[in-house]
Scaffold this active site. Sequence first.
Site, PDB file in Angstrom:
ATOM      1  N   PRO A 144       0.790  -1.235   0.000  1.00 16.52           N
ATOM      2  CG  PRO A 144       0.134  -0.848   2.212  1.00 16.52           C
ATOM      3  CD  PRO A 144       0.892  -1.821   1.342  1.00 16.52           C
ATOM      4  CD  GLU A 145       6.447   0.597  -0.188  1.00 17.07           C
ATOM      5  OE1 GLU A 145       7.311   0.414   0.673  1.00 17.07           O
ATOM      6  OE2 GLU A 145       6.662   0.478  -1.406  1.00 17.07           O
TER       7      GLU A 145
END
Length: 265
Positions: A144-145
């Site tokens: 989910p960066e």
Amino acid sequence: MTAHSTVVVTRHPVDGLSADAHVAEVTLNRPEKLNAWTGEMRGLLVAALEGAAADDTCRGVVLTGAGRAFCAGQDLAETAAIDPDDHAAAEAWIDDFGRLFRAVRALDKPVVAAVNGVAAGSGFQFALLADLRIGHAGVRMGQPEVLSGIPSITGIWAMRGILGRAKTAEFALTGRLVDGVEAQRLGLLSRLVDEDRVKAEALAEAARLAALPPGAVALTKGRLRELDDAGLDEAIEAAKKVHTAAYATGEPQQEMARFLAGRRR
């Protein structure tokens, strides 16, 4: 290392081998933060892994997390403070991960990840470095960066060999997490077991692998490393350039501050 450390190493004897043969359980021990790591914590982890590598009585390694998470990735409170003009800090941050990733990959003995809960961002990448990954249906895994304004560069390298280009692009661009059932279907988990059996099964699997001829295991792992060592080197260099450019815009810092303030996307 003491139980108060953010990284704890526990020795588990392996039956049928020499009296001091053991599997080293390396536990990320910051459960109140879902084992999100800081630079200091990764330094302790590298030391633990290098210690296991140098110890001839250690015949296998299990990676896991304390509490309800494996590792939620980077502690954003640390990286949100990077100055947009401090290019050296952005590069040093990536080099720090390079040392950690190489410490895992350098182990000539089997490495099993006991994925006991969420494995996200760099924590997800860390899990993918293990030879085998055992989890349960309720785990959440993904990259989910991008949701925090952080480009996924080493993540692309870590995912592509397992997922292929199309799924890697989906994970990197959407930031979505998958549950354990889908993770196993995609090859991100090697095996699913009941939640309360994850660590025990990982330790048992590591013990089974530890009983195999160590020379053959080491040489096999060495060849597997050779197949993508150059890709990791290239990913680290690319990540330093991309992250330096990203942090220079201030966008990651702004998005991380939004996340820390509870305004999630």
